[in-house]
Write an enzyme that holds these catalytic residues in place. Sequence first.
Site, PDB file in Angstrom:
ATOM      1  N   TRP A  98       0.874  -1.183   0.000  1.00 44.39           N
ATOM      2  CA  TRP A  98       0.000   0.000   0.000  1.00 44.39           C
ATOM      3  C   TRP A  98       0.908   1.230   0.000  1.00 44.39           C
ATOM      4  O   TRP A  98       1.795   1.333   0.844  1.00 44.39           O
ATOM      5  CB  TRP A  98      -0.867  -0.044   1.253  1.00 44.39           C
ATOM      6  CG  TRP A  98      -1.784   1.115   1.461  1.00 44.39           C
ATOM      7  CD1 TRP A  98      -2.640   1.655   0.547  1.00 44.39           C
ATOM      8  CD2 TRP A  98      -1.966   1.863   2.674  1.00 44.39           C
ATOM      9  NE1 TRP A  98      -3.335   2.696   1.121  1.00 44.39           N
ATOM     10  CE2 TRP A  98      -2.945   2.844   2.429  1.00 44.39           C
ATOM     11  CE3 TRP A  98      -1.408   1.793   3.943  1.00 44.39           C
ATOM     12  CZ2 TRP A  98      -3.371   3.752   3.397  1.00 44.39           C
ATOM     13  CZ3 TRP A  98      -1.828   2.687   4.914  1.00 44.39           C
ATOM     14  CH2 TRP A  98      -2.794   3.648   4.632  1.00 44.39           C
ATOM     15  N   ASP A 145      -0.453  -5.222   9.607  1.00 46.69           N
ATOM     16  CA  ASP A 145      -1.452  -4.251   9.201  1.00 46.69           C
ATOM     17  C   ASP A 145      -2.682  -5.051   8.776  1.00 46.69           C
ATOM     18  O   ASP A 145      -2.639  -5.784   7.779  1.00 46.69           O
ATOM     19  CB  ASP A 145      -0.929  -3.389   8.043  1.00 46.69           C
ATOM     20  CG  ASP A 145      -1.935  -2.318   7.634  1.00 46.69           C
ATOM     21  OD1 ASP A 145      -3.037  -2.279   8.216  1.00 46.69           O
ATOM     22  OD2 ASP A 145      -1.614  -1.523   6.722  1.00 46.69           O
ATOM     23  N   LYS A 157     -13.046  -0.664   6.198  1.00 46.76           N
ATOM     24  CA  LYS A 157     -13.615  -1.542   5.159  1.00 46.76           C
ATOM     25  C   LYS A 157     -14.633  -2.513   5.748  1.00 46.76           C
ATOM     26  O   LYS A 157     -15.736  -2.643   5.225  1.00 46.76           O
ATOM     27  CB  LYS A 157     -12.516  -2.370   4.488  1.00 46.76           C
ATOM     28  CG  LYS A 157     -11.175  -1.694   4.367  1.00 46.76           C
ATOM     29  CD  LYS A 157     -11.101  -0.732   3.228  1.00 46.76           C
ATOM     30  CE  LYS A 157      -9.800   0.040   3.336  1.00 46.76           C
ATOM     31  NZ  LYS A 157      -9.434   0.743   2.163  1.00 46.76           N
TER      32      LYS A 157
HETATM   33  N1  KET Z   1      -3.599  -0.514   5.408  1.00 44.54           N
HETATM   34  C1  KET Z   1      -3.842  -0.958   4.175  1.00 44.54           C
HETATM   35  C2  KET Z   1      -3.116  -2.155   3.682  1.00 44.54           C
HETATM   36  C3  KET Z   1      -4.770  -0.283   3.378  1.00 44.54           C
HETATM   37  O1  KET Z   1      -4.998  -0.748   2.160  1.00 44.54           O
HETATM   38  C4  KET Z   1      -5.441   0.855   3.863  1.00 44.54           C
HETATM   39  C5  KET Z   1      -6.365   1.602   3.000  1.00 44.54           C
HETATM   40  C6  KET Z   1      -5.158   1.248   5.179  1.00 44.54           C
HETATM   41  C7  KET Z   1      -4.231   0.546   5.922  1.00 44.54           C
HETATM   42  C8  KET Z   1      -5.781   2.429   5.843  1.00 44.54           C
HETATM   43  O2  KET Z   1      -7.122   2.520   5.874  1.00 44.54           O
HETATM   44  P1  KET Z   1      -7.838   3.463   6.942  1.00 44.54           P
HETATM   45  O3  KET Z   1      -8.917   4.099   6.196  1.00 44.54           O
HETATM   46  O4  KET Z   1      -6.840   4.452   7.477  1.00 44.54           O
HETATM   47  O5  KET Z   1      -8.298   2.533   8.013  1.00 44.54           O
HETATM   48  N2  KET Z   1      -6.356   1.512   1.731  1.00 44.54           N
HETATM   49  C9  KET Z   1      -7.274   2.143   0.778  1.00 44.54           C
HETATM   50  C10 KET Z   1      -7.603   3.566   1.023  1.00 44.54           C
HETATM   51  C11 KET Z   1      -6.420   4.487   1.131  1.00 44.54           C
HETATM   52  O6  KET Z   1      -5.506   4.446   0.327  1.00 44.54           O
HETATM   53  O7  KET Z   1      -6.442   5.300   2.101  1.00 44.54           O
HETATM   54  C12 KET Z   1      -6.739   1.891  -0.646  1.00 44.54           C
HETATM   55  O8  KET Z   1      -5.667   1.289  -0.792  1.00 44.54           O
HETATM   56  O9  KET Z   1      -7.429   2.262  -1.610  1.00 44.54           O
END
Ligand code: KET
Length: 430
Positions: A160, A241, A277
């Site tokens: 990511w 993560d 998610k």
């Molecule tokens: N870790 C991973 C692996 C991840 O894909 C995301 C979000 C997050 C943490 C953080 O999510 P949060 O909303 O802070 O709980 N990924 C998606 C959104 C983004 O980039 O913020 C994405 O990859 O599209």
Amino acid sequence: MAALSRAASSAIRRPLLAPPRLQAARAMASSLFGHVEPAPKDPILGVTEAFLADPSPNKVNVGVGAYRDDNGQPVVLDCVREAERRIAGNLNMEYLPMGGSIKMIEESLKLAYGEDSEFIKDKRIAAVQALSGTGACRLFADFQKRFLPDSQIYIPTPTWSNHHNIWRDAQVPQKTFTYYHPESRGLDFAGLMNDIKNAPDGSFFLLHACAHNPTGVDPTEEQWREISHQFKVKKHFPFFDMAYQGFASGDPERDAKAIRIFLEDGHQIGCAQSYAKNMGLYGQRAGCLSILCEDEMQAVAVKSQLQQIARPMYSNPPVHGALVVSIILNDPELKSLWLKEVKGMADRIIGMRKALKENLEKLGSPLSWEHITNQIGMFCYSGMTPEQVDRLTNEYHIYMTRNGRISMAGVTTGNVAYLANAIHDATKPN
Ligand code: KET
């Protein structure tokens, strides 16, 4: 005539000439911030910006990992709506403690470590509510820098994109480790094991607990056991993560398997949890950071330090999402509704994988699209090149990250044929 035209032209010019006081202020401002260049666009959230700016009625957003229903609409889960009904008019909005909601943390630990975890009973886990998964990762990175200033973080290739930003801003040096094998579109297990063996003893590794982003490739249970064993030999520290618990298999218990294997093997671990998610709480910023310590005394000390990092940054975390999470997880009926709804989301994504693959095959694509259904979680790592992605965007108004990642959560019965057709067009050999 001449006077009139002078007046007219000065009226046209007037807005361009700021009064002397404003001019002086601008000159000062430009000397203060004149060197500030616009930041590069975020590779994921920048895609959403571009999508929103496109007036085309045919546009499709498969960029950011945000779940949509089969009509392409954002979803609020029924369990969340019910929790909100219970909150409204009943609960107050006072500050939470610096470490967040105790109830929410308790429920989060049960999800990650297991309902009957001995580590929870022994109070060995230092945990704080965090600003979703990103905030949990960042808090850990800051903690790592403060208390192990000479350590580094090993991050998988690819990962990511924000992982790199998080540890960079926390000023923790980064190394990468082998993860994905582009030729087989699977895990490069030998490369991964080699990098684990070759890292200095006691290294920090960032692992995706399930539904690896962006590849959709996870180690098998057997492979996780081997990884855990090798971590033990090398005394490495695994930081998980876990942003997609429930989104890989549809079952949050199954998706916690990697963590449970490491726990069985007696590791100390760190874990970032997100409810963005799996509960659809994206904008509520609900998450949890936990660190399994050697004993209760250590856990108390570590938690107090995590709180001290949080206090000058945001003081305490937001209350609404924490209430929603703890109400759902604490009520057996709402929890089983949630489990049903997570499974529903995971199943719709799995269905769309099949549909996308079948549509590509129907179009006569000579390429193999097996990986679409072999991969797991929210994303399809399609193998498309940045240039092919650009064609999809420019010619078809399909928005996705330039690494070829398709958010399957944005694919619907209504747009899957259009998407398949565009992919086929952009990838067919000349
Ligand atoms: N870790 C991973 C692996 C991840 O894909 C995301 C979000 C997050 C943490 C953080 O999510 P949060 O909303 O802070 O709980 N990924 C998606 C959104 C983004 O980039 O913020 C994405 O990859 O599209």
